[in-house]
Write a protein that holds these residues in place. Structure first.
Motif, PDB file in Angstrom:
ATOM      1  N   THR A  16     106.619   8.075  44.644  1.00 26.95           N
ATOM      2  CA  THR A  16     106.314   6.992  43.719  1.00 26.95           C
ATOM      3  C   THR A  16     105.688   5.809  44.455  1.00 26.95           C
ATOM      4  OG1 THR A  16     108.151   7.631  42.291  1.00 26.95           O
ATOM      5  CG2 THR A  16     107.274   5.412  42.009  1.00 26.95           C
ATOM      6  N   SER A  17     106.256   5.460  45.623  1.00 28.35           N
ATOM      7  CA  SER A  17     105.724   4.342  46.407  1.00 28.35           C
ATOM      8  C   SER A  17     104.304   4.626  46.870  1.00 28.35           C
ATOM      9  CB  SER A  17     106.620   4.087  47.618  1.00 28.35           C
ATOM     10  OG  SER A  17     107.922   3.722  47.204  1.00 28.35           O
ATOM     11  N   PHE A  18     104.038   5.895  47.268  1.00 25.61           N
ATOM     12  CA  PHE A  18     102.701   6.272  47.718  1.00 25.61           C
ATOM     13  C   PHE A  18     101.704   6.160  46.575  1.00 25.61           C
ATOM     14  CE2 PHE A  18      99.374   9.477  48.384  1.00 25.61           C
ATOM     15  CZ  PHE A  18      98.880   9.051  49.607  1.00 25.61           C
ATOM     16  N   ALA A  19     102.125   6.634  45.399  1.00 22.77           N
ATOM     17  CA  ALA A  19     101.243   6.573  44.231  1.00 22.77           C
ATOM     18  C   ALA A  19     100.925   5.139  43.859  1.00 22.77           C
ATOM     19  CB  ALA A  19     101.903   7.292  43.048  1.00 22.77           C
ATOM     20  N   GLN A  20     101.946   4.264  43.941  1.00 28.46           N
ATOM     21  CA  GLN A  20     101.735   2.862  43.623  1.00 28.46           C
ATOM     22  C   GLN A  20     100.795   2.208  44.617  1.00 28.46           C
ATOM     23  OE1 GLN A  20     105.753   1.363  43.508  1.00 28.46           O
ATOM     24  NE2 GLN A  20     106.015   1.825  41.331  1.00 28.46           N
ATOM     25  N   ALA A  21     100.884   2.640  45.881  1.00 26.30           N
ATOM     26  CA  ALA A  21     100.021   2.069  46.910  1.00 26.30           C
ATOM     27  C   ALA A  21      98.567   2.460  46.713  1.00 26.30           C
ATOM     28  CB  ALA A  21     100.504   2.521  48.286  1.00 26.30           C
ATOM     29  N   GLN A  22      98.337   3.557  45.996  1.00 30.28           N
ATOM     30  CA  GLN A  22      96.988   4.055  45.790  1.00 30.28           C
ATOM     31  C   GLN A  22      96.289   3.417  44.600  1.00 30.28           C
ATOM     32  OE1 GLN A  22      95.490   6.377  48.036  1.00 30.28           O
ATOM     33  NE2 GLN A  22      97.299   5.609  49.088  1.00 30.28           N
ATOM     34  N   THR A  23      96.985   2.648  43.820  1.00 28.71           N
ATOM     35  CA  THR A  23      96.394   2.061  42.625  1.00 28.71           C
ATOM     36  C   THR A  23      95.873   0.653  42.916  1.00 28.71           C
ATOM     37  OG1 THR A  23      96.709   1.696  40.250  1.00 28.71           O
ATOM     38  CG2 THR A  23      98.514   1.028  41.719  1.00 28.71           C
ATOM     39  N   ILE A  24      95.328   0.004  41.897  1.00 23.39           N
ATOM     40  CA  ILE A  24      94.849  -1.371  42.032  1.00 23.39           C
ATOM     41  C   ILE A  24      95.366  -2.183  40.857  1.00 23.39           C
ATOM     42  CG2 ILE A  24      92.736  -0.693  43.233  1.00 23.39           C
ATOM     43  CD1 ILE A  24      91.292  -1.251  40.493  1.00 23.39           C
ATOM     44  N   ASN A  25      95.250  -3.500  40.988  1.00 22.08           N
ATOM     45  CA  ASN A  25      95.573  -4.403  39.889  1.00 22.08           C
ATOM     46  C   ASN A  25      94.416  -5.371  39.696  1.00 22.08           C
ATOM     47  OD1 ASN A  25      98.340  -3.607  39.175  1.00 22.08           O
ATOM     48  ND2 ASN A  25      98.817  -4.244  41.259  1.00 22.08           N
ATOM     49  N   LEU A  26      94.131  -5.683  38.440  1.00 20.11           N
ATOM     50  CA  LEU A  26      93.083  -6.632  38.096  1.00 20.11           C
ATOM     51  C   LEU A  26      93.724  -7.930  37.625  1.00 20.11           C
ATOM     52  CD1 LEU A  26      90.601  -4.330  36.118  1.00 20.11           C
ATOM     53  CD2 LEU A  26      90.583  -4.904  38.556  1.00 20.11           C
ATOM     54  N   LYS A  27      93.407  -9.025  38.313  1.00 20.53           N
ATOM     55  CA  LYS A  27      93.952 -10.334  37.952  1.00 20.53           C
ATOM     56  C   LYS A  27      92.820 -11.246  37.478  1.00 20.53           C
ATOM     57  CE  LYS A  27      96.439 -14.324  39.845  1.00 20.53           C
ATOM     58  NZ  LYS A  27      97.032 -14.917  41.073  1.00 20.53           N
ATOM     59  N   PRO A  28      92.924 -11.789  36.253  1.00 22.56           N
ATOM     60  CA  PRO A  28      91.866 -12.675  35.740  1.00 22.56           C
ATOM     61  C   PRO A  28      91.690 -13.915  36.608  1.00 22.56           C
ATOM     62  CG  PRO A  28      93.373 -12.009  33.987  1.00 22.56           C
ATOM     63  CD  PRO A  28      94.009 -11.596  35.272  1.00 22.56           C
ATOM     64  N   LEU A  29      90.424 -14.258  36.892  1.00 20.57           N
ATOM     65  CA  LEU A  29      90.116 -15.447  37.693  1.00 20.57           C
ATOM     66  C   LEU A  29      89.442 -16.521  36.871  1.00 20.57           C
ATOM     67  CD1 LEU A  29      88.767 -13.810  40.992  1.00 20.57           C
ATOM     68  CD2 LEU A  29      91.031 -14.813  40.599  1.00 20.57           C
ATOM     69  N   TRP A  30      88.349 -16.170  36.207  1.00 22.26           N
ATOM     70  CA  TRP A  30      87.631 -17.134  35.377  1.00 22.26           C
ATOM     71  C   TRP A  30      86.764 -16.409  34.349  1.00 22.26           C
ATOM     72  CZ3 TRP A  30      82.629 -15.869  35.960  1.00 22.26           C
ATOM     73  CH2 TRP A  30      82.144 -15.476  37.211  1.00 22.26           C
ATOM     74  N   GLU A  31      86.287 -17.175  33.406  1.00 20.88           N
ATOM     75  CA  GLU A  31      85.380 -16.665  32.380  1.00 20.88           C
ATOM     76  C   GLU A  31      84.321 -17.724  32.107  1.00 20.88           C
ATOM     77  OE1 GLU A  31      87.256 -15.648  28.710  1.00 20.88           O
ATOM     78  OE2 GLU A  31      85.488 -14.618  27.906  1.00 20.88           O
ATOM     79  N   THR A  32      83.074 -17.315  32.001  1.00 22.35           N
ATOM     80  CA  THR A  32      82.002 -18.272  31.719  1.00 22.35           C
ATOM     81  C   THR A  32      82.113 -18.775  30.290  1.00 22.35           C
ATOM     82  OG1 THR A  32      80.464 -16.588  30.918  1.00 22.35           O
ATOM     83  CG2 THR A  32      80.454 -17.035  33.288  1.00 22.35           C
ATOM     84  N   ASP A  33      81.340 -19.818  29.991  1.00 21.05           N
ATOM     85  CA  ASP A  33      81.236 -20.231  28.594  1.00 21.05           C
ATOM     86  C   ASP A  33      80.299 -19.242  27.885  1.00 21.05           C
ATOM     87  OD1 ASP A  33      78.572 -20.926  29.165  1.00 21.05           O
ATOM     88  OD2 ASP A  33      79.073 -23.017  29.527  1.00 21.05           O
ATOM     89  N   THR A  34      80.041 -19.477  26.618  1.00 20.95           N
ATOM     90  CA  THR A  34      79.284 -18.505  25.817  1.00 20.95           C
ATOM     91  C   THR A  34      77.804 -18.853  25.696  1.00 20.95           C
ATOM     92  OG1 THR A  34      79.911 -19.661  23.776  1.00 20.95           O
ATOM     93  CG2 THR A  34      81.313 -17.830  24.484  1.00 20.95           C
ATOM     94  N   THR A  35      77.277 -19.589  26.657  1.00 19.06           N
ATOM     95  CA  THR A  35      75.855 -19.934  26.588  1.00 19.06           C
ATOM     96  C   THR A  35      74.957 -18.768  26.995  1.00 19.06           C
ATOM     97  OG1 THR A  35      76.013 -20.882  28.810  1.00 19.06           O
ATOM     98  CG2 THR A  35      76.215 -22.395  26.942  1.00 19.06           C
ATOM     99  N   ILE A  36      75.491 -17.820  27.775  1.00 19.45           N
ATOM    100  CA  ILE A  36      74.701 -16.628  28.065  1.00 19.45           C
ATOM    101  C   ILE A  36      74.836 -15.675  26.872  1.00 19.45           C
ATOM    102  CG2 ILE A  36      74.814 -16.799  30.569  1.00 19.45           C
ATOM    103  CD1 ILE A  36      77.094 -14.833  30.565  1.00 19.45           C
ATOM    104  N   ARG A  37      73.736 -15.022  26.517  1.00 19.91           N
ATOM    105  CA  ARG A  37      73.723 -14.277  25.256  1.00 19.91           C
ATOM    106  C   ARG A  37      73.578 -12.771  25.481  1.00 19.91           C
ATOM    107  NH1 ARG A  37      76.283 -17.303  22.290  1.00 19.91           N
ATOM    108  NH2 ARG A  37      75.550 -16.112  20.478  1.00 19.91           N
ATOM    109  N   THR A  38      74.574 -12.056  24.976  1.00 18.19           N
ATOM    110  CA  THR A  38      74.639 -10.592  25.049  1.00 18.19           C
ATOM    111  C   THR A  38      74.433 -10.078  26.476  1.00 18.19           C
ATOM    112  OG1 THR A  38      73.319 -10.751  23.003  1.00 18.19           O
ATOM    113  CG2 THR A  38      74.119  -8.565  23.634  1.00 18.19           C
TER     114      THR A  38
END
Length: 281
Positions: A16-38
């Motif tokens: 279980t520990s080995f499997a957990q070590a092989q994965t990743i986690n995504l942590k939110p950092l920032w988000e732009t405003d909505t001035t860029i379009r599609t």
């Protein structure tokens, strides 16, 4: 029996520990405003320490000629909203030398990175829906996917040639060039690897939805996206693991960019009109 039970317990913990070590986690950092379009694609330019964002600015159709490429800082702040404009339904991008290449439905535009000006356009014979780009910087080859025609093209020295078409390609979209192989995100949810010399195609992973973006983490590990709002981590053994799902919120996850130096993933949200950054740990 107690010794056996204890051994099995310890083995389970280690596994279980080995499997957990092989994965990743995504942590939110920032988000732009909505001035860029599609925004459809984010490309990291490590040499200039900027992000290029291909903005469809409307619907992804042949009639849409108002698309543009935005230039952002690594912190998501806009440096130049329309670094290049008057483009046609922009999608995938790639850099070769001092030029930026971007798909435009039936052709590939070549843009000078120094000025943002379009210096050339390369039409693809019979193209239906050109999508992503991957670049072999050593040989100077730009690979291009046609999602609606299940083909992969190559641009080299100003000449466009067909590399592969038909099965096993099916609605292929995302491309990545790594270790002399072209990785292909197939419409059936499989991640493929093609030898560009022999045209041999192998399956790296399967079990996902149609793959849009692909980035490499090293050691045969990848992050791939589904346009509908799912982000997958593909381990070195080909096992996919769902890491993010924003489909219920109708927040898309299109063609991603990744900065290996800072280990930050950049996700264009398409109709949500933002770019989101996540640390990869």
């Amino acid at each position: 029996m107690k010794k056996i039970t204890r051994f099995l317990f310890i083995s389970s913990v280690v596994t279980t520990s080995f499997a957990q070590a092989q994965t990743i986690n995504l942590k939110p950092l920032w988000e732009t405003d909505t001035t860029i379009r599609t925004p459809e694609c984010v490309l990291v330019d490590p040499a200039r320490k900027v992000l290029y964002v291909a903005c469809i600015n409307g619907g992804p159709s042949l009639e849409n000629k108002t698309s543009y490429v935005a230039k952002l800082g690594m912190d998501g702040k806009v440096i130049q909203m329309k670094f290049t404009e008057n483009l046609n339904s922009t999608k995938g991008m790639g850099i070769l030398g001092d030029k930026l290449y971007v798909t435009e439905m039936t052709q590939v535009a070549e843009i000078a990175l120094a000025t943002g000006k379009i210096v050339n356009r390369y039409p693809v014979d019979g193209a239906k829906f050109l999508n992503d780009i991957a670049v072999d910087t050593k040989k100077g080859i730009i690979y291009v996917s046609d999602s609606n025609d299940s083909k992969i093209w190559a641009l080299q020295n100003g000449k466009m040639t067909l590399v592969l078409g038909g099965a096993p390609l099916k609605g292929n979209n995302g491309l990545l060039f790594e270790n002399d192989q072209v990785l292909i995100g197939n419409g059936d949810g499989s991640l493929l690897s093609m030898n560009p010399t022999t045209k041999e195609v192998k399956t790296i992973a399967k079990g996902m939805g149609g793959i849009d973006g692909i980035v490499a983490l090293g050691n045969k590990k990848y992050i791939v996206t589904e346009w509908g709002g799912k982000v997958w981590y593909v381990n070195s053994d080909g096992t996919p693991e769902l890491k993010l799902d924003t489909s219920a919120e109708k927040i898309n996850t299109a063609d991603i960019g990744y900065d290996p130096a800072s280990k930050v993933l950049f996700i264009p949200t398409f109709f949500h009109n933002t770019v989101k950054a996540y640390s990869v740990k």
